[in-house]
Design a protein around this motif. Structure first.
Motif, short mmCIF file in Angstrom:
data_model
loop_
_atom_site.label_atom_id
_atom_site.label_comp_id
_atom_site.label_asym_id
_atom_site.label_seq_id
_atom_site.Cartn_x
_atom_site.Cartn_y
_atom_site.Cartn_z
N VAL A 1 -19.58 -2.86 -9.60
CA VAL A 1 -19.90 -3.87 -8.58
C VAL A 1 -20.67 -5.00 -9.26
CG1 VAL A 1 -19.91 -2.26 -6.65
CG2 VAL A 1 -22.00 -2.60 -7.95
N LYS A 2 -20.51 -6.18 -8.72
CA LYS A 2 -21.25 -7.33 -9.25
C LYS A 2 -21.58 -8.26 -8.09
CE LYS A 2 -19.82 -11.19 -11.69
NZ LYS A 2 -20.78 -12.16 -11.18
N GLY A 3 -22.86 -8.47 -7.87
CA GLY A 3 -23.27 -9.39 -6.82
C GLY A 3 -23.00 -10.83 -7.24
N SER B 1 -12.40 1.87 2.44
CA SER B 1 -12.41 0.73 1.51
C SER B 1 -13.84 0.43 1.05
CB SER B 1 -11.86 -0.52 2.21
OG SER B 1 -10.52 -0.30 2.64
N ALA B 2 -14.01 0.34 -0.27
CA ALA B 2 -15.31 -0.03 -0.85
C ALA B 2 -15.27 -1.54 -1.09
CB ALA B 2 -15.55 0.74 -2.14
N GLN C 1 -14.08 -3.70 -4.36
CA GLN C 1 -12.87 -4.51 -4.18
C GLN C 1 -13.12 -5.97 -4.56
OE1 GLN C 1 -11.19 -4.12 -0.27
NE2 GLN C 1 -9.48 -5.50 -0.66
N ALA C 2 -14.26 -6.52 -4.15
CA ALA C 2 -14.52 -7.94 -4.38
C ALA C 2 -14.52 -8.28 -5.87
CB ALA C 2 -15.86 -8.33 -3.75
N PRO D 1 -6.19 -4.62 -5.01
CA PRO D 1 -7.16 -3.53 -4.90
C PRO D 1 -6.72 -2.30 -5.68
CG PRO D 1 -6.05 -3.94 -2.78
CD PRO D 1 -5.48 -4.91 -3.77
N PHE D 2 -7.67 -1.60 -6.24
CA PHE D 2 -7.33 -0.44 -7.08
C PHE D 2 -8.31 0.70 -6.77
CE2 PHE D 2 -7.36 1.36 -11.62
CZ PHE D 2 -6.18 2.04 -11.44
#
Lengths: 417, 417
Positions: free
Chosen positions: B177-179, B230-231, B235-236, B244-245
């Protein structure tokens, strides 16, 4: 490591694909027989289903080669894979009694089938030169690599039902296409049909939760050549925002022989220096790529082939073990028979690009053929062939051919014969 | 169509989910027995594997219900599906001899299993309100719909191994994840875990080349409720450019009962007016959607559920038959057991949105729960439940529940127990 000599003379040729060091696994039939499991040795196939039936060579107490696929064998895990391979090598080694001789079939007389049941198929985008080439064409040099590319082995789920064995003809697909100047899409045969030169990793062991790169490496049974046939015009119109779909679903050709991870051990090489540090879960415990020379030829119908690309698997930025580890992060269960495409393997030079899209730079610089004419994309009747081998000291680990001829599109795709 | 009365009294309740008109198919077991095929009728399950074994009700000469999945039955095709269903309805109809009575098991005593082997799983993005909501949040109102959206039922291949039956707990995943303000990604548990309310179409018959929408409709065996967990944060960061993976690979929950296409026949409705004309291959020969009321509830651990969304399947822009026809355009082979997710089913109002992402507008407008507190995304211990039914004249065609509780993320995802 040098050549391991076999009593099968053709296996001792220094430029042969299938020496005793290799022993790839496949599924074959001969006229009037059912498909069964075999191993390639020189110009012969040793009938491993028969050796198991006769009790000459078994993997475990229960039969696992009595089916026309390697999945049951793969489920047994790396210790059994290694022990079986060692026994098979002993059986075929120079000086051993030729008890396996009655079970040899010439490769030339065999029909090959898919070597395993493909559970699910994932395709990656892990070659940096390919990603930069394609990105430059579509988004310009400055934005060539997506922001996540240096952190994630990007992949998408493909279609397992599209996987066919080398030699299967491929039919040019229809699809929705829209030119940049068109207001609306049309339904038409793809005019920009292409190859992608890849290596496929065959997952032998399942997983239930996230695994490390080292664990992922042990789960991999072997590798095949893989051609990810791609309809560039369908892809350009469909792929935003959810990725390629019908553009990649017509066919995915794999070579008939699974080259085992064990056979490739002497050829391990490290991935390239990292531009951006990887997150710890993607750290490699050792060299995870392999030094495998790869080539693509294109032969127009009735003509001899021209080599259009030469590259090497060591050009990848991410290894199959890293891809598989990433694939499990979410808890996604992986299964025996899952197939992971490496992504297109392009090198740094123009001649080392693994797709016609790159070789012809989107059609602007058509590729010249030795037999005359040029190609921007594949034409009807063309046969595309991928080959590859790791070069040892006086021997080679070859992959066989990954080949398909493009048939013309159907005139009416909805007509029933 | 009115209620078809059964000698099983509980099947005649006007608000019951499983009247004789419905007869959905599933796979169940009871304490100490192996999973087997059954049909839901009122508050009972009729053991269809046993009826086949006993020769009381058979689909064909060879057994197809002697396995714990419906795939073999599905392969027989629509004529057999219809003939079998008619015989089963007769057997359970009011006034018929109760020969099936010894083969009834209370639903309350049964454990449900996946009703079919999922061959491959495709998820679509075919709800216009959902696409516009998500597009507005991410790209602004003017660019909400991607350029191809009104021409293509956009879909991507999902992961069949992620499909689980209703009741299976779901573990909060880890991922990259990356904000928006972070320089580099982190590996962390997803903090924006969500549901997507969908209907799943179960492909009963295979295809080898492109099929029309009418042919596609006949290939569909039935429908299930589907929650595409869905996460959003994973995803973002991962989804550009290939879709999406891992964000969608943790789990995909389906309801335990396949409601047959036959049972839904009286509830067919047309797709909405077309903003842009569709290409001829997507033209529908008749109404291809269904009028199915849908709802989502959220229950914090130990508390009663709050209904957080109510919508209807008729809100979709593309039908499952159109999606399946599009899926085959490239020549992609479809197989018995393929599962097609409709895409998130959101309606035009705020209360009819099929995901927390939309309901809370990306977390900016948290949803209030009746038991106190709010939700932007799912919290550990929450149970999410999808339900749905078509409302007939004095009867309902219900789907049962599609339910899962979210377990907290593992502390160390790589620790082996």
């Amino acid at each position: 490591m040098t050549l391991m000599k076999s009593w099968i003379e053709s296996a001792n040729a220094p430029d042969g694909e299938f020496p005793l060091n290799n022993l790839p696994y496949g599924v074959f039939s001969t006229e009037g027989t059912e498909p069964r499991c075999g191993g390639a040795i020189g110009d012969m196939i040793v009938d491993l289903t028969a050796l198991e039936e006769e009790g000459i060579l078994t993997a475990t107490d229960d039969p696992v080669l009595d089916v026309p696929f390697w999945n049951d064998f793969m489920e047994l895990g790396p210790e059994v894979w290694d022990a079986y391979r060692a026994k098979l090598q002993t059986l075929l080694a120079d000086g051993t009694d030729r008890v396996a001789e009655p079970y040899l079939v010439p490769i030339a007389e065999a029909q090959m089938h898919l070597p395993f049941l493909v559970s699910e198929y994932t395709d990656f985008y892990a070659g940096r030169h390919h990603a930069e080439n394609v990105g430059t064409m579509f988004r310009g040099k400055e934005n060539a690599l997506p922001p996540n590319w240096l952190s994630i082995p990007i992949g998408y789920n493909g279609r397992a039902s599209s996987v066919v064995v080398s030699g299967t003809p491929v039919r040019r697909p229809w699809g929705q296409v829209k030119g940049p100047d068109d207001d609306l899409p049309r339904f038409a045969p793809s005019a920009r049909f292409d190859i992608e030169l890849e290596l496929g990793a065959v997952v032998g062991l399942p997983s239930e939760g996230p695994v490390t790169v080292a664990e992922a490496d042990r789960m991999i049974f072997g590798y095949v050549l893989l051609n990810d046939w791609s309809a560039r015009d369908i892809q350009a119109w469909e792929y935003q925002p959810l990725g390629p779909f019908q553009a990649k679903a017509t066919a995915t050709t794999i070579s008939a022989w699974i080259v085992t991870r064990a056979a490739l051990e002497p050829f391990r090489v490290t991935t390239p220096d990292r531009t951006r540090p990887l997150l710890p879960y993607l750290t490699e415990p050792g060299p995870m790529l392999y030094d495998i020379d790869l080539a693509v030829t294109l032969a127009p119908e009735g003509k001899t082939p021209t080599t259009i690309a030469r590259t090497n698997y060591r050009e990848m930025y991410y290894s199959a073990a890293q891809q598989l580890a990433h694939h499990t992060t979410s808890g996604c269960p992986m299964n025996t028979g899952d197939l992971l495409g490496s992504g297109t393997i392009s090198g740094p030079t123009k001649e080392s690009r693994g797709s016609l899209l790159e070789l012809s730079w989107g059609g602007k610089e058509p590729v010249s053929l030795e037999t005359g004419g040029t190609r921007s994309f594949i034409e009807d009747g063309d046969t595309l062939t991928l080959t590859g081998h790791a070069q040892g000291d006086g021997y080679r680990i070859g992959f066989g051919r990954c080949e398909g001829q493009l048939l013309p599109a159907l005139k009416d795709p909805f007509a029933r014969s």
